[in-house]
Scaffold this active site. Structure first.
Site, PDB file in Angstrom:
ATOM      1  N   LYS A  54       3.174  13.039  -0.065  1.00 46.34           N
ATOM      2  CA  LYS A  54       1.774  13.145  -0.090  1.00 46.34           C
ATOM      3  C   LYS A  54       1.353  12.570   1.499  1.00 46.34           C
ATOM      4  CE  LYS A  54       0.842  12.498  -4.735  1.00 46.34           C
ATOM      5  NZ  LYS A  54       0.200  11.308  -5.772  1.00 46.34           N
ATOM      6  N   HIS A 102       6.897  -2.439  -9.236  1.00 46.80           N
ATOM      7  CA  HIS A 102       6.874  -2.189 -10.657  1.00 46.80           C
ATOM      8  C   HIS A 102       5.973  -3.509 -11.331  1.00 46.80           C
ATOM      9  CE1 HIS A 102      10.533  -1.127  -8.900  1.00 46.80           C
ATOM     10  NE2 HIS A 102      10.623  -0.088  -9.499  1.00 46.80           N
TER      11      HIS A 102
END
Length: 116
Positions: A54, A102
């Site tokens: 991206k 995470h």
């Protein structure tokens, strides 16, 4: 250039349960697979590779595939990213940095790419 991605750890875990090692081979090299200790690590690597594509502005595909993005770790266990020579040249890359996190069942990554 900046890219970001978030990935469900459960989705990657389901893929790993169903396809076993083949699931990891789809997006990781042998050296990267050796770094994977859990589905959350694999999900973080997936997010980092997606975020990289991206940041390049091309997505994962013909121009830059999963295996053109190489993840390793520093001695202090921080993630590092390298790009294949083909991608480095095509996009005229000077430097790349990555962060992976995470939490709450998700892995997320942000990638910054500096061009020459």
């Amino acid at each position: 250039m900046i890219g970001i991605d978030i990935t469900s750890i459960a989705r990657i875990e389901k893929m790993m349960d169903k396809f076993e090692r083949k699931a990891l081979e789809r997006f990781l090299s042998e050296d990267e697979i050796l770094l994977v200790r859990s589905p959350s690590t694999a999900a973080g690597f997936w997010a980092a590779k997606e975020a990289t594509s991206k940041a390049l502005g091309c997505g994962i595909g013909k121009t830059c595939g999963f295996h053109d993005i190489i993840i390793s770790k520093t001695k202090k266990n921080a993630p590092k990213i390298k790009l294949s020579k083909k991608v480095m040249k095509k996009f005229d890359i000077k430097a790349i940095s990555v962060s992976i996190t995470h939490d709450g069942g998700f892995a997320a990554s942000v990638v910054h790419i500096e061009k020459n």
